[in-house]
Design an enzyme around this catalytic site. Structure first.
Site, PDB file in Angstrom:
ATOM      1  N   PRO A 158      16.741  28.285  37.173  1.00 48.42           N
ATOM      2  CA  PRO A 158      17.990  28.811  37.747  1.00 48.42           C
ATOM      3  C   PRO A 158      18.064  30.333  37.745  1.00 48.42           C
ATOM      4  CG  PRO A 158      18.459  26.964  36.296  1.00 48.42           C
ATOM      5  CD  PRO A 158      16.999  27.283  36.126  1.00 48.42           C
ATOM      6  N   TYR A 159      17.602  30.979  36.670  1.00 44.87           N
ATOM      7  CA  TYR A 159      17.646  32.436  36.625  1.00 44.87           C
ATOM      8  C   TYR A 159      16.767  33.032  37.718  1.00 44.87           C
ATOM      9  CZ  TYR A 159      16.665  37.208  35.106  1.00 44.87           C
ATOM     10  OH  TYR A 159      16.491  38.569  35.071  1.00 44.87           O
ATOM     11  N   ALA A 160      15.517  32.558  37.824  1.00 47.62           N
ATOM     12  CA  ALA A 160      14.591  33.085  38.818  1.00 47.62           C
ATOM     13  C   ALA A 160      15.121  32.875  40.235  1.00 47.62           C
ATOM     14  CB  ALA A 160      13.221  32.432  38.654  1.00 47.62           C
TER      15      ALA A 160
END
Length: 321
Positions: free
Chosen positions: A138-140
């Site tokens: 999710p962060y990437a």
């Protein structure tokens, strides 16, 4: 110049504010809490109440600014995909819309090499590599989408530039080093596949230098990687980083394949059940701990005149002190 900083109470944001103030610039910083306001005030900036959820509030905060430095982002391991989308993607859209309404000349966005990651090694990668909004992390994925928003917004009314550091570290870090120390102290730490792959790193002072150069010299609509220069063996870097806190890195190791299987299973379980926090080993931690990431910073050297100003030895010495 007159500058506004988002994420000013964070690791990179605080260092950036202090450098801007030292250089004689007028600095305001978005502050979503009293604690954040106190931090940015101590650093020399004028706090402006607000967050990334309302572009009208952002536009008012940005009024009169020559440059906006967008360093606010969700980086924690927990929170779920929706939280990352809200903070990193929708929040960035609001920053762009606010900057346009306020007539800001230039927006510098603090990105990350993670925006290119789907689980593969990055070997001597440069800015030609594609962004990966389809990443399972999710962060990437959210940082890739945020960067797409920023670069697509570049135009005659607003110049946008992206700076991409890798593995930001140094005094004031509230994420990487504390989590490593906690993992060792709770017996959860293990090298994945031996940890002998190469990694790029970027001391926070080198990040701030890159951000300032991007504001001054960056070509509109372009992204730039910055690092500490030559890569280092991941195991050597983490061992030295832990040693600055008086912590000895364990020798325990686990093969990469079981780690990948456990990570995939944990990520799937957390997502389907909507569990709070993050699984014991998430995608970003797995990739950091097991995949080579080396970066070509030739574009920043040539176009920005970038040259790292803080060596790893200096950064380690500062942490020890």
């Amino acid at each position: 110049m007159d500058a506004l900083v988002t994420g000013g109470s964070g690791f990179v944001g605080l260092r950036l504010i202090r450098r801007l103030v030292e250089d004689g610039h007028v600095v305001r910083a978005l502050a979503r809490s009293d604690a954040a306001a106190d931090k940015v005030t101590e650093a020399g900036a004028k706090p402006v109440p607000g967050d990334l959820s309302d572009f009208a509030i952002l536009a008012e905060a940005m009024s009169g600014s020559d440059v906006v430095f967008h360093s606010a982002a969700r980086t924690s391991r927990g929170g779920g995909r929706d939280a990352f989308e809200r903070d990193n993607v929708t929040g960035t859209r609001n920053v762009v819309a606010g900057a346009r309404r306020a007539g800001v000349r230039r927006l510098v966005h603090v990105g990350t090499e993670a925006a290119l990651m789907t689980g593969q090694a990055l070997v001597d990668v440069d800015e030609a590599a594609p962004l990966r909004p389809d990443s399972p992390a999710p962060y990437a994925a959210s940082k890739a989408k945020a960067e797409q928003v920023v670069l697509a917004a570049n135009g005659e009314d607003l110049e946008t530039v992206v700076l991409r550091p890798r593995l930001v570290w140094g005094t004031g870090d509230s994420t990487v080093l504390p989590e490593l120390v906690a993992a060792v102290q709770t017996g959860r730490f293990a090298w994945i596949g031996g940890g002998r792959h190469l990694t790029a790193t970027t001391h926070v002072d080198n990040v701030v230098l890159g951000v300032l150069l991007a504001a001054e010299r960056g070509r509109p609509g372009e992204a730039y990687f910055v690092t500490d220069g030559e890569p280092i063996v991941f195991r050597d870097f983490v061992t030295e980083l832990l040693a600055t806190q008086g912590v000895t890195a364990p020798g325990r190791s686990m093969p990469e394949l079981p780690a990948r299987i456990a990570t995939s299973a944990g990520e799937t379980l957390w997502r389907r059940l909507g569990l709070s926090g993050a699984p014991p080993l998430d995608y970003m931690s797995l990739w950091l701990s097991s995949k080579e990431c080396t970066i070509d910073i030739g574009k920043a050297r040539t176009e920005l005149g970038y040259q790292p100003i803080r060596t790893r030895a200096e950064g380690f010495a500062e942490l020890r002190a």
